[in-house]
Design a protein around this motif. Structure first.
Motif, PDB file in Angstrom:
ATOM      1  N   LEU A 119      38.171  50.230  25.249  1.00  0.00           N
ATOM      2  CA  LEU A 119      38.502  49.524  26.487  1.00  0.00           C
ATOM      3  C   LEU A 119      37.621  48.294  26.695  1.00  0.00           C
ATOM      4  CD1 LEU A 119      39.162  52.523  28.877  1.00  0.00           C
ATOM      5  CD2 LEU A 119      40.835  50.908  27.973  1.00  0.00           C
ATOM      6  N   GLN A 120      36.360  48.400  26.318  1.00  0.00           N
ATOM      7  CA  GLN A 120      35.451  47.263  26.468  1.00  0.00           C
ATOM      8  C   GLN A 120      35.828  46.135  25.518  1.00  0.00           C
ATOM      9  OE1 GLN A 120      33.500  47.269  28.981  1.00  0.00           O
ATOM     10  NE2 GLN A 120      32.563  45.312  28.593  1.00  0.00           N
ATOM     11  N   VAL A 121      36.242  46.458  24.292  1.00  0.00           N
ATOM     12  CA  VAL A 121      36.667  45.428  23.342  1.00  0.00           C
ATOM     13  C   VAL A 121      37.928  44.728  23.858  1.00  0.00           C
ATOM     14  CG1 VAL A 121      37.619  45.083  21.014  1.00  0.00           C
ATOM     15  CG2 VAL A 121      35.557  46.452  21.333  1.00  0.00           C
ATOM     16  N   ILE A 122      38.872  45.503  24.385  1.00  0.00           N
ATOM     17  CA  ILE A 122      40.090  44.918  24.955  1.00  0.00           C
ATOM     18  C   ILE A 122      39.735  44.016  26.140  1.00  0.00           C
ATOM     19  CG2 ILE A 122      42.228  45.454  26.205  1.00  0.00           C
ATOM     20  CD1 ILE A 122      42.395  48.002  24.436  1.00  0.00           C
ATOM     21  N   PHE A 123      38.826  44.483  26.982  1.00  0.00           N
ATOM     22  CA  PHE A 123      38.387  43.689  28.132  1.00  0.00           C
ATOM     23  C   PHE A 123      37.736  42.380  27.674  1.00  0.00           C
ATOM     24  CE2 PHE A 123      34.830  42.702  31.063  1.00  0.00           C
ATOM     25  CZ  PHE A 123      35.576  42.298  32.160  1.00  0.00           C
ATOM     26  N   LEU A 124      36.884  42.463  26.671  1.00  0.00           N
ATOM     27  CA  LEU A 124      36.227  41.266  26.144  1.00  0.00           C
ATOM     28  C   LEU A 124      37.260  40.283  25.595  1.00  0.00           C
ATOM     29  CD1 LEU A 124      33.613  39.754  25.487  1.00  0.00           C
ATOM     30  CD2 LEU A 124      33.520  41.032  23.349  1.00  0.00           C
ATOM     31  N   ALA A 125      38.249  40.793  24.871  1.00  0.00           N
ATOM     32  CA  ALA A 125      39.311  39.929  24.336  1.00  0.00           C
ATOM     33  C   ALA A 125      40.086  39.260  25.474  1.00  0.00           C
ATOM     34  CB  ALA A 125      40.249  40.740  23.440  1.00  0.00           C
ATOM     35  N   CYS A 126      40.352  40.014  26.529  1.00  0.00           N
ATOM     36  CA  CYS A 126      41.038  39.431  27.696  1.00  0.00           C
ATOM     37  C   CYS A 126      40.200  38.327  28.329  1.00  0.00           C
ATOM     38  CB  CYS A 126      41.349  40.507  28.733  1.00  0.00           C
ATOM     39  SG  CYS A 126      42.668  41.618  28.256  1.00  0.00           S
ATOM     40  N   CYS A 127      38.904  38.567  28.459  1.00  0.00           N
ATOM     41  CA  CYS A 127      38.022  37.557  29.055  1.00  0.00           C
ATOM     42  C   CYS A 127      37.991  36.287  28.207  1.00  0.00           C
ATOM     43  CB  CYS A 127      36.615  38.108  29.236  1.00  0.00           C
ATOM     44  SG  CYS A 127      36.508  39.319  30.563  1.00  0.00           S
ATOM     45  N   VAL A 128      37.942  36.432  26.895  1.00  0.00           N
ATOM     46  CA  VAL A 128      37.962  35.263  26.016  1.00  0.00           C
ATOM     47  C   VAL A 128      39.289  34.522  26.176  1.00  0.00           C
ATOM     48  CG1 VAL A 128      37.998  34.523  23.601  1.00  0.00           C
ATOM     49  CG2 VAL A 128      36.284  36.178  24.371  1.00  0.00           C
ATOM     50  N   ALA A 129      40.393  35.276  26.212  1.00  0.00           N
ATOM     51  CA  ALA A 129      41.707  34.653  26.408  1.00  0.00           C
ATOM     52  C   ALA A 129      41.775  33.940  27.764  1.00  0.00           C
ATOM     53  CB  ALA A 129      42.806  35.702  26.291  1.00  0.00           C
ATOM     54  N   PHE A 130      41.264  34.581  28.803  1.00  0.00           N
ATOM     55  CA  PHE A 130      41.253  33.950  30.125  1.00  0.00           C
ATOM     56  C   PHE A 130      40.458  32.640  30.091  1.00  0.00           C
ATOM     57  CE2 PHE A 130      41.647  38.305  32.406  1.00  0.00           C
ATOM     58  CZ  PHE A 130      43.004  38.322  32.147  1.00  0.00           C
ATOM     59  N   TYR A 131      39.335  32.666  29.396  1.00  0.00           N
ATOM     60  CA  TYR A 131      38.509  31.469  29.294  1.00  0.00           C
ATOM     61  C   TYR A 131      39.252  30.352  28.560  1.00  0.00           C
ATOM     62  CZ  TYR A 131      34.735  28.384  27.896  1.00  0.00           C
ATOM     63  OH  TYR A 131      33.951  27.283  27.683  1.00  0.00           O
ATOM     64  N   LEU A 132      39.908  30.709  27.448  1.00  0.00           N
ATOM     65  CA  LEU A 132      40.601  29.705  26.643  1.00  0.00           C
ATOM     66  C   LEU A 132      41.772  29.062  27.374  1.00  0.00           C
ATOM     67  CD1 LEU A 132      40.509  31.434  23.137  1.00  0.00           C
ATOM     68  CD2 LEU A 132      39.115  29.508  23.946  1.00  0.00           C
ATOM     69  N   VAL A 133      42.438  29.831  28.235  1.00  0.00           N
ATOM     70  CA  VAL A 133      43.584  29.265  28.964  1.00  0.00           C
ATOM     71  C   VAL A 133      43.183  28.789  30.359  1.00  0.00           C
ATOM     72  CG1 VAL A 133      45.255  30.647  27.674  1.00  0.00           C
ATOM     73  CG2 VAL A 133      44.378  31.494  29.865  1.00  0.00           C
ATOM     74  N   ASN A 134      41.874  28.824  30.647  1.00  0.00           N
ATOM     75  CA  ASN A 134      41.358  28.372  31.943  1.00  0.00           C
ATOM     76  C   ASN A 134      42.010  29.142  33.105  1.00  0.00           C
ATOM     77  OD1 ASN A 134      39.555  26.881  33.401  1.00  0.00           O
ATOM     78  ND2 ASN A 134      40.913  25.122  33.632  1.00  0.00           N
ATOM     79  N   ALA A 135      42.030  30.457  32.970  1.00  0.00           N
ATOM     80  CA  ALA A 135      42.633  31.321  33.994  1.00  0.00           C
ATOM     81  C   ALA A 135      41.786  31.306  35.256  1.00  0.00           C
ATOM     82  CB  ALA A 135      42.752  32.751  33.459  1.00  0.00           C
ATOM     83  N   PRO A 136      42.393  31.596  36.391  1.00  0.00           N
ATOM     84  CA  PRO A 136      41.614  31.632  37.636  1.00  0.00           C
ATOM     85  C   PRO A 136      40.593  32.780  37.612  1.00  0.00           C
ATOM     86  CG  PRO A 136      43.882  32.330  38.019  1.00  0.00           C
ATOM     87  CD  PRO A 136      43.805  31.866  36.607  1.00  0.00           C
ATOM     88  N   VAL A 137      39.556  32.624  38.389  1.00  0.00           N
ATOM     89  CA  VAL A 137      38.452  33.587  38.418  1.00  0.00           C
ATOM     90  C   VAL A 137      38.937  34.982  38.794  1.00  0.00           C
ATOM     91  CG1 VAL A 137      36.265  34.152  39.558  1.00  0.00           C
ATOM     92  CG2 VAL A 137      36.746  31.814  38.878  1.00  0.00           C
ATOM     93  N   TRP A 138      39.913  35.089  39.694  1.00  0.00           N
ATOM     94  CA  TRP A 138      40.367  36.404  40.131  1.00  0.00           C
ATOM     95  C   TRP A 138      40.979  37.204  38.983  1.00  0.00           C
ATOM     96  CZ3 TRP A 138      45.385  37.513  39.327  1.00  0.00           C
ATOM     97  CH2 TRP A 138      46.292  36.450  39.245  1.00  0.00           C
ATOM     98  N   SER A 139      41.424  36.533  37.911  1.00  0.00           N
ATOM     99  CA  SER A 139      42.006  37.272  36.786  1.00  0.00           C
ATOM    100  C   SER A 139      40.953  38.129  36.080  1.00  0.00           C
ATOM    101  CB  SER A 139      42.700  36.328  35.809  1.00  0.00           C
ATOM    102  OG  SER A 139      41.801  35.349  35.342  1.00  0.00           O
ATOM    103  N   TYR A 140      39.697  37.678  36.085  1.00  0.00           N
ATOM    104  CA  TYR A 140      38.617  38.477  35.495  1.00  0.00           C
ATOM    105  C   TYR A 140      38.404  39.754  36.309  1.00  0.00           C
ATOM    106  CZ  TYR A 140      37.460  34.317  32.771  1.00  0.00           C
ATOM    107  OH  TYR A 140      37.495  33.244  31.916  1.00  0.00           O
ATOM    108  N   ALA A 141      38.416  39.612  37.623  1.00  0.00           N
ATOM    109  CA  ALA A 141      38.267  40.788  38.481  1.00  0.00           C
ATOM    110  C   ALA A 141      39.436  41.746  38.290  1.00  0.00           C
ATOM    111  CB  ALA A 141      38.169  40.359  39.944  1.00  0.00           C
ATOM    112  N   ALA A 142      40.639  41.219  38.145  1.00  0.00           N
ATOM    113  CA  ALA A 142      41.805  42.071  37.904  1.00  0.00           C
ATOM    114  C   ALA A 142      41.666  42.801  36.572  1.00  0.00           C
ATOM    115  CB  ALA A 142      43.084  41.228  37.925  1.00  0.00           C
ATOM    116  N   ALA A 143      41.092  42.143  35.568  1.00  0.00           N
ATOM    117  CA  ALA A 143      40.873  42.789  34.271  1.00  0.00           C
ATOM    118  C   ALA A 143      39.858  43.928  34.380  1.00  0.00           C
ATOM    119  CB  ALA A 143      40.419  41.764  33.236  1.00  0.00           C
ATOM    120  N   VAL A 144      38.828  43.733  35.198  1.00  0.00           N
ATOM    121  CA  VAL A 144      37.837  44.802  35.405  1.00  0.00           C
ATOM    122  C   VAL A 144      38.512  46.018  36.037  1.00  0.00           C
ATOM    123  CG1 VAL A 144      35.794  45.472  36.736  1.00  0.00           C
ATOM    124  CG2 VAL A 144      35.844  43.284  35.551  1.00  0.00           C
TER     125      VAL A 144
END
Length: 187
Positions: A69-94
């Motif tokens: 789950l942590q690896v998937i979360f990390l991959a999501c965070c990297v993807a969010f960063y690359l596409v310049n996702a809004p900050v709330w998307s990180y909280a939703a991923a958590v």
């Protein structure tokens, strides 16, 4: 089951506090993130099921689930960063990571025990359990108060840059200081 009951009670109280905070927000994305957090806090009692694996010295399955789950979360965070996702998307991923962890741990526990433990709400059992863990709880609370006084004081008294530098130095120390608690948890 008594431990789950105590954790569910604490989660419910914290969830109600977060719910009040959510209702006071003026931005919809903050409200939704806080509402999701409030909804999942009472379900964190499922985390007490890790005791099933601790007492059997079989911590591999829940640890493996946590790493995946942590690896998937990390991959999501990297993807969010690359596409310049809004900050709330990180909280939703958590929140999604925690929800999936609850479900996965529940499935692992059910498979191991061949039944699903549920929180028990018997006040006598809860009082007896609380009496048994009071000394250990007081030691844990003292450790946390002592350990986090420094960051709190720096946050209150110095600049954000100073807090950032302290936080960077605090990370490795945090892991080292938590190591004795890893040894004490099975007690």
């Amino acid at each position: 089951e008594t431990l789950m009951g105590l954790r569910a009670l604490v989660g419910l109280l914290l969830g109600l506090g977060i719910l009040l905070l959510a209702l006071a927000q003026d931005q919809p994305h903050r409200t939704w993130i806080l509402l999701a957090t409030a909804a999942f806090l009472p379900l964190l009692c499922v985390g007490a099921q890790t005791v099933v694996f601790l007492v059997r010295q079989d911590q591999g399955p829940p640890a493996g689930a946590a790493v995946v789950l942590q690896v998937i979360f990390l991959a999501c965070c990297v993807a969010f960063y690359l596409v310049n996702a809004p900050v709330w998307s990180y909280a939703a991923a958590v929140i999604a990571r925690e929800a999936l962890g609850i479900i996965w741990l529940g499935c692992l526990t059910t498979k191991r025990l061949r039944f699903m433990p549920w929180p028990r709400w018997r006040p006598d059992d809860m009082r007896r359990m609380l009496r048994q863990v009071t000394a250990f709880s007081a030691a844990a609370l003292s450790h946390k108060l002592y350990f986090y006084t420094g960051p709190l004081l720096i946050w209150l008294l110095l600049t954000p840059a100073d807090m950032g530098a302290y936080s960077a130095a605090f990370r490795p120390i945090s892991a080292l200081a938590a190591f004795p608690w890893l040894l004490a948890i099975p007690l």
